[in-house]
Design an enzyme around this catalytic site. Structure first.
Site, PDB file in Angstrom:
ATOM      1  N   HIS A  84       0.838  -1.195   0.000  1.00 45.14           N
ATOM      2  CA  HIS A  84       0.000   0.000   0.000  1.00 45.14           C
ATOM      3  C   HIS A  84       0.879   1.254   0.000  1.00 45.14           C
ATOM      4  O   HIS A  84       1.530   1.544   1.007  1.00 45.14           O
ATOM      5  CB  HIS A  84      -0.906   0.007   1.233  1.00 45.14           C
ATOM      6  CG  HIS A  84      -1.948  -1.056   1.232  1.00 45.14           C
ATOM      7  ND1 HIS A  84      -2.187  -1.890   2.315  1.00 45.14           N
ATOM      8  CD2 HIS A  84      -2.833  -1.439   0.275  1.00 45.14           C
ATOM      9  CE1 HIS A  84      -3.184  -2.714   2.021  1.00 45.14           C
ATOM     10  NE2 HIS A  84      -3.592  -2.467   0.793  1.00 45.14           N
ATOM     11  N   TYR A  91       4.332  -0.809   5.115  1.00 39.48           N
ATOM     12  CA  TYR A  91       4.870  -2.087   5.622  1.00 39.48           C
ATOM     13  C   TYR A  91       3.924  -3.263   5.386  1.00 39.48           C
ATOM     14  O   TYR A  91       3.963  -4.245   6.118  1.00 39.48           O
ATOM     15  CB  TYR A  91       5.231  -2.010   7.121  1.00 39.48           C
ATOM     16  CG  TYR A  91       6.047  -0.809   7.520  1.00 39.48           C
ATOM     17  CD1 TYR A  91       7.106  -0.353   6.727  1.00 39.48           C
ATOM     18  CD2 TYR A  91       5.762  -0.106   8.692  1.00 39.48           C
ATOM     19  CE1 TYR A  91       7.846   0.759   7.082  1.00 39.48           C
ATOM     20  CE2 TYR A  91       6.507   1.015   9.060  1.00 39.48           C
ATOM     21  CZ  TYR A  91       7.546   1.446   8.245  1.00 39.48           C
ATOM     22  OH  TYR A  91       8.285   2.548   8.610  1.00 39.48           O
ATOM     23  N   HIS A  92       3.097  -3.175   4.332  1.00 34.23           N
ATOM     24  CA  HIS A  92       2.207  -4.282   3.980  1.00 34.23           C
ATOM     25  C   HIS A  92       2.757  -5.030   2.763  1.00 34.23           C
ATOM     26  O   HIS A  92       2.050  -5.268   1.793  1.00 34.23           O
ATOM     27  CB  HIS A  92       0.796  -3.757   3.693  1.00 34.23           C
ATOM     28  CG  HIS A  92       0.146  -3.112   4.865  1.00 34.23           C
ATOM     29  ND1 HIS A  92      -1.011  -2.358   4.774  1.00 34.23           N
ATOM     30  CD2 HIS A  92       0.472  -3.110   6.186  1.00 34.23           C
ATOM     31  CE1 HIS A  92      -1.354  -1.918   5.972  1.00 34.23           C
ATOM     32  NE2 HIS A  92      -0.453  -2.361   6.842  1.00 34.23           N
ATOM     33  N   TYR A  93       3.994  -5.425   2.831  1.00 35.07           N
ATOM     34  CA  TYR A  93       4.659  -6.063   1.698  1.00 35.07           C
ATOM     35  C   TYR A  93       4.089  -7.461   1.449  1.00 35.07           C
ATOM     36  O   TYR A  93       3.854  -8.221   2.386  1.00 35.07           O
ATOM     37  CB  TYR A  93       6.154  -6.204   1.977  1.00 35.07           C
ATOM     38  CG  TYR A  93       6.786  -4.999   2.625  1.00 35.07           C
ATOM     39  CD1 TYR A  93       6.871  -3.788   1.947  1.00 35.07           C
ATOM     40  CD2 TYR A  93       7.299  -5.069   3.924  1.00 35.07           C
ATOM     41  CE1 TYR A  93       7.454  -2.677   2.540  1.00 35.07           C
ATOM     42  CE2 TYR A  93       7.888  -3.975   4.522  1.00 35.07           C
ATOM     43  CZ  TYR A  93       7.960  -2.773   3.831  1.00 35.07           C
ATOM     44  OH  TYR A  93       8.542  -1.688   4.422  1.00 35.07           O
TER      45      TYR A  93
END
Length: 560
Positions: free
Chosen positions: A290, A488-490
């Site tokens: 995101h 940090y939504h890898y």
């Protein structure tokens, strides 16, 4: 054999070691996290320590002009418990249509009706106001609570949401297009990651061996079957052998890196580094997350989280009662899901808004400036002038981005960091939706409710965007592209889907295509990022993966 102890890895180690007849070796590259990780208020404090892998993205050629070297810093936990030791502890599952979409794309058995029982299984929600609606579980390993402290301005965020036409509700239920002070994976105010939830309760099991500081170099494969791993422990190399399976849960960056170092990946990449090709698969592609920016912030004539306001008394309150400002989830006070004008499915919101009761200026450059990699010019122009006043931030992003980057290896040396190309906003759709998100922020910030808390736009322009009219579409597009930030939504680098789909790496049972005895189970298998936060969905992946592995083991023994 388990590699990695994060959101999925710890779950799998716990569940697989429940039958005494199954021996599990859990290898973790990191160590036990420090006591500082207990405090939810300051997750980024560990982002520049050995408890983070400290990766950086490649310099962007098109965006990021206000970042040092045009690079983003990456947060990925390197500790027992993985990224759950330094994340924001947020409990945001996503929309049921996300999972139905996975199934439509070929991930059979991952539709909402199939995954919902696993969400319920892992959850121990302690707030009856949410439990009664039928969308939450009790008695699971993961303690979920409503944050015990909120800054007064939280009332302003919620009333502002109502003013622009959105209700207050539970975005983990239905409808999702609501606002809510978020629930988190916390217990008595302190962090409740997978170390506490899944590892600590079973550390006495004789059939579970846990080795920290174990840095895996490669998976050992013979005749297209994984039979163990080579790893480094305190400077010495060892090999460990698996009787049944090797399960990789090393995360969105290290799982594809490990596969490629072992000969599983794009043929051209492997041949470039003289790595024998075991399976030619698109490992590392489909990388996405995101995209947003922490650059849209406001003044507020009310008490917020300026760094000097955190006192010894606050630490005592946190340690004794588990309450006070240190129990907040990184000062993230309110989350909302809204619809842009481009979205034709209102029950599947395409924008998420995060309201923080601080900004990158609040800590006078001690943590946020470095974590966001803000360059000197942008810091001095945008943030430094406001380090002594109360500020709040609105961070919007598209929930279903279409841009795709990649993760690759730098060489055949396992100690080299992976190559990470975020490729943010390479698809024009993401930028259009992001701009709509900033317009929602502005609408909320200028409501009567927010004016009662003294919220006002700051007299500052983003460097490089001065020639655009402030708060125009062009200005917001410039803001988010010159000062991009990762949420940090890898995910996505070991894509799950149909075995016949050439874009996939693992099948719906998470088995690596073309290799026996090898699975991947972490956020890297997500075909598409969910409309939420990846921590809890990754735990769900761990729960479902464990059941599939146990079923196969039982089935195998029955037919011997």
């Amino acid at each position: 054999m388990k590699l990695g102890s994060g959101s999925a890895g710890a779950v799998i180690a716990n569940r697989l070691s429940k039958p005494p007849s199954i021996k599990v070796l859990l290898l973790e590259a990191g160590e036990l996290p420090p006591l500082a990780s207990e405090v939810p208020f300051s997750p980024l404090n560990l982002a520049q320590t050995k408890y983070n892998w400290n990766f950086t993205s490649v310099p962007s050629k098109t965006i990021g002009q206000n970042l040092k070297n045009r690079q983003n810093k990456i947060v990925a936990g390197k500790a027992l418990g993985g990224t759950t030791t330094l994340n924001y502890n947020l409990f945001v599952r996503g929309n049921k249509r996300d999972y139905d979409n996975w199934a439509k794309l070929g991930a059979t058995g991952w539709d909402w009706n199939s995954v919902f029982p696993y969400f319920l299984k892992l959850e121990d929600n302690r707030d009856y106001r949410y439990v009664h609606n039928g969308y939450h579980g009790v008695g699971g390993n993961v303690v979920v609570n409503t944050v015990p402290f909120h800054a007064p301005i939280t009332e302003g965020y919620l009333k502002a949401a109502k003013e622009i036409g959105y209700d207050i509700g539970d975005f983990n239920a239905e409808p999702q297009a609501v606002f809510q002070p978020p629930q988190g994976t916390i217990n008595r105010g302190a962090r409740w990651g997978t170390l506490k939830a899944y590892i600590n309760p079973v550390r006495g099991r004789r059939n579970l061996s846990i080795l920290t500081s174990a840095f895996v170099h490669k998976i050992l494969i013979h005749n297209k079957r994984a039979y163990g791993v080579k790893f480094e422990h305190h400077g010495k190399l060892y090999e460990a052998y698996a009787k049944q399976e090797v399960v990789v849960s090393a995360g969105t960056f290290n799982s594809p890196k490990l596969l490629m170092l072992s000969g599983i990946g794009p043929k051209r990449t492997l041949e470039k580094f003289n790595i024998p090709v075991v399976a030619d698969l698109p490992v590392g592609s489909n990388f996405h997350e995101h995209p947003s920016s922490f650059g849209f912030f406001f003044g507020a004539k009310t008490v917020t989280y300026l760094s000097e306001r955190i006192t010894v008394d606050h630490y005592n309150e946190f340690l004794i009662n588990g309450t006070g400002p240190l129990s907040t989830l990184g000062s993230l006070e309110t989350i909302g899901f809204v619809n842009s004008k481009y979205n034709d499915e209102p029950d599947w919101p395409d924008i998420e808004l995060l309201w923080f009761t601080l900004s990158a200026a609040s800590d006078k450059g001690e943590i946020f400036r470095s974590a966001m990699n803000i360059n000197d010019e942008a810091w001095k122009a945008m943030f430094e002038p406001f380090t002594s006043i109360d500020t709040i931030s609105c961070v919007p992003y598209p929930t279903r981005p279409k841009s795709r980057g990649f993760v690759s290896i730098r060489s055949s040396d396992p100690h080299d960091d992976p190559v990470i190309d975020l490729n943010f906003f390479s698809h024009p759709y993401d930028l259009k939706v992001a701009v709509e998100g900033f317009k929602y922020c502005l609408r909320m910030a200028t409501t009567k409710a927010m004016r009662k808390f003294g919220v006002y736009p700051l007299p500052v322009s983003v460097p490089g965007c001065e020639h655009y009219e402030r708060f125009s579409d062009e200005y917001f597009a410039c803001l988010v592209t010159t000062l991009p930030f990762t949420i940090y939504h890898y995910c996505g680098t070991c894509k799950m889907g149909s075995d016949a789909d050439p874009t996939t790496v693992v099948d719906p049972t998470l088995k690596v295509k073309g290799v026996e005895g090898l699975r991947v189970a972490d956020a890297s298998i997500m075909p598409v990022v969910i409309s939420g936060h990846t921590n809890i969905p990754t735990m769900m992946i761990g729960e479902k993966a464990a059941d599939m592995i146990l079923y196969d083991l039982l089935h195998k023994h029955k037919h011997k």
